[in-house]
Scaffold this motif. Structure first.
Motif: not given
Length: 504
Positions: A308-309, A360-362, A404-409
């Protein structure tokens, strides 16, 4: 930032690395004769309607079937687009519907449709599609099913915006829309007009291909190297090195079209050392594409992937071994420095691996609101160079930063070292990075490397040995102490005062 593009052309694929001040920023692979790429246009066939998802599965030749959601359909122009396809009846009562809010009102199984790939097949998912067709150029983007003119938000000069709008409005045919890209800033009307005519010619070629038997690709995106040059070429790019003469010629031809004054930056590499090894790219891949990513101050980040992440944890590493007499202020400033350095590396890692979805960055806990804001602003600034769409939230009450970041590959990953024959080489690259980081900190003298006996023997064997190469490279002798009780990958770096500087 000084940038270089390194292109390694092999028999079956082309690897492209973008370096910034010698550091690997992006790594792309182009598999020759690859079937599906972002930006390709296909004449597909509606396979089935997914009523519950308000989406359709489109057959474009992929074994999984491609996914088209209702929100990715240009409702205002879909009728015009469907009408362009020969022998393709539009659904009865299509034009009588005033408020189409269901894909079932627009498409039906067996219907032909023109679509563009917005995301490549990833894992067990098929390609993601859109009918919001666009043809990108260096300065302009052609919108075949629109009549509007849009201007990049990054062009802040109001007078230049007015000039560009007036210029495009004068040369644009009525049946097309245009997006004016940031690169169009200060470009002459002649250059913009030539590019517009080129894009219109490309679109007309696509229309001629609509008579082909579906499913079929009707327009192919440019090669990856050309796309990178088109989308990211600027004054920062100082050199392009390529080890294939014919590809060099093609890049020269393309660059002479988009930036003729810059063709001299293309260099044909014909050295005996592999090009990626020559420019330190292979070494950086081994160090920075693993689960643990070292930072220059001895700290490190851990990147974990779930379904999921993505979870990124920041660790202080060797900074745990601070002097005992340091003040509270020193500790707080040290934590901030680690977090800022980690944020810079995280922004690079997202581009390098093309990580997408929820991240998510801790970070290491900070209680000062001013420092938290400083970290947040620093992360946003470092993410500005990322061309992928993203959204960053401020640190929450638990100290977590979510975005969030959009990924295309598909995400770029290193081969698991346990299955790799080059594991020992990967480990030595990692060790060398840690030692180099330690040497840069001039407070440490008399550096000793405590390591497993087998690894110690490996570092000392031959002439010149790896230990001797380190001496020639860093002008500092690293004393290697074999420890039989250590695990193979266990190590400690100790200084003259018997303080542990870094350890596994």
């Amino acid at each position: 930032m000084s940038k270089e593009l390194i292109i390694n052309a092999e028999e079956q694929e082309v690897k492209i690395a973008l370096l910034g001040n010698g550091k690997l920023l992006e790594l792309h692979k182009e598999i020759l004769n690859k079937k599906f790429s972002v930006g390709d246009l296909y004449l597909g066939i509606v396979k089935k309607i997914l009523y519950g998802l308000n989406a359709a599965i489109i057959d474009i030749g992929h074994y999984k079937g491609a996914f088209l959601h209702y929100n990715d359909i240009d409702i205002q122009q879909i009728g015009k687009m469907l009408d362009l396809i020969p022998m393709n009846p539009i659904k009865e009562d299509f034009f009588s519907k005033k408020n189409e809010n269901s894909i079932n009102d627009i498409l039906y199984p067996g219907q032909k449709i023109l679509v563009q790939i917005s995301k490549e097949p990833i894992s067990n998912k098929g390609p993601k599609l859109t009918t919001k067709i666009f043809l990108p150029g260096r300065n302009l983007i052609l919108l075949p099913f629109s009549k509007n003119i849009f201007i990049s938000h990054k062009i802040n000069n109001i007078e230049e915006k007015k000039r560009l709008f007036s210029c495009i409005n004068k040369i644009k045919p009525n049946e097309f829309g245009i997006i004016i890209r940031t690169a169009a800033f200060n470009k002459e009307e002649k250059i913009l007009n030539e590019e517009l005519l080129f894009l219109i010619k490309k679109w007309n070629k696509t229309l001629n291909n609509l008579i082909k038997v579906a499913p079929v690709r009707v327009l192919s995106e440019s090669r990856k190297a050309f796309c990178l040059l088109r989308d990211s070429f600027n004054e920062d790019l100082k050199y392009i090195y390529c080890n294939n003469y014919f590809l060099c010629k093609k890049i020269h031809s393309y660059l002479s079209f988009i930036a003729p004054e810059k063709t001299d930056i293309i260099k044909y590499y014909k050295g005996n050392i592999p090009i990626f090894e020559k420019y330190g790219i292979e070494k950086q891949i081994q160090i920075f594409l693993g689960k643990n990513v070292p930072l220059e101050n001895g700290a490190y980040i851990v990147i974990e992937h779930t379904e999921a992440l993505h979870v990124i944890d920041v660790n202080s590493g060797m900074n745990n071994h601070m002097k005992k007499n340091c003040t509270e202020s020193d500790r707080l400033n040290n934590i901030l420095k680690i977090n800022l350095l980690a944020a810079t590396e995280i922004a690079r890692q997202l581009r390098l691996r093309d990580m997408g979805g929820i991240i998510v960055v801790d970070f290491i806990d900070m209680f000062d609101p001013i420092q938290k804001k400083q970290l947040y602003e620093h992360l946003k600034e470092k993410m500005k160079d990322d061309r992928a769409k993203h959204k960053i939230l401020p640190p929450n009450k638990f100290g977590l930063v979510q975005f969030t970041r959009h990924r295309v590959r598909p995400e770029l990953k290193k081969v698991n070292y346990k299955k790799s024959k080059d594991y020992s080489i990967d480990y030595i690259h990692y060790l060398e990075f840690i030692i180099e980081t330690t040497i840069k900190n001039k407070n440490h003298k008399g550096i000793q490397l405590h390591i497993h006996s087998f690894v110690s023997a490996y570092l000392k064997k031959g002439f010149p040995s790896i230990q001797q190469k380190w001496f020639f490279k860093y002008r500092k002798w690293i004393k290697i102490i074999p420890i039989d009780s250590f695990q193979y990958t266990e190590y400690k770096i100790i200084n003259n005062n018997h303080e542990i500087i870094s350890s596994s």
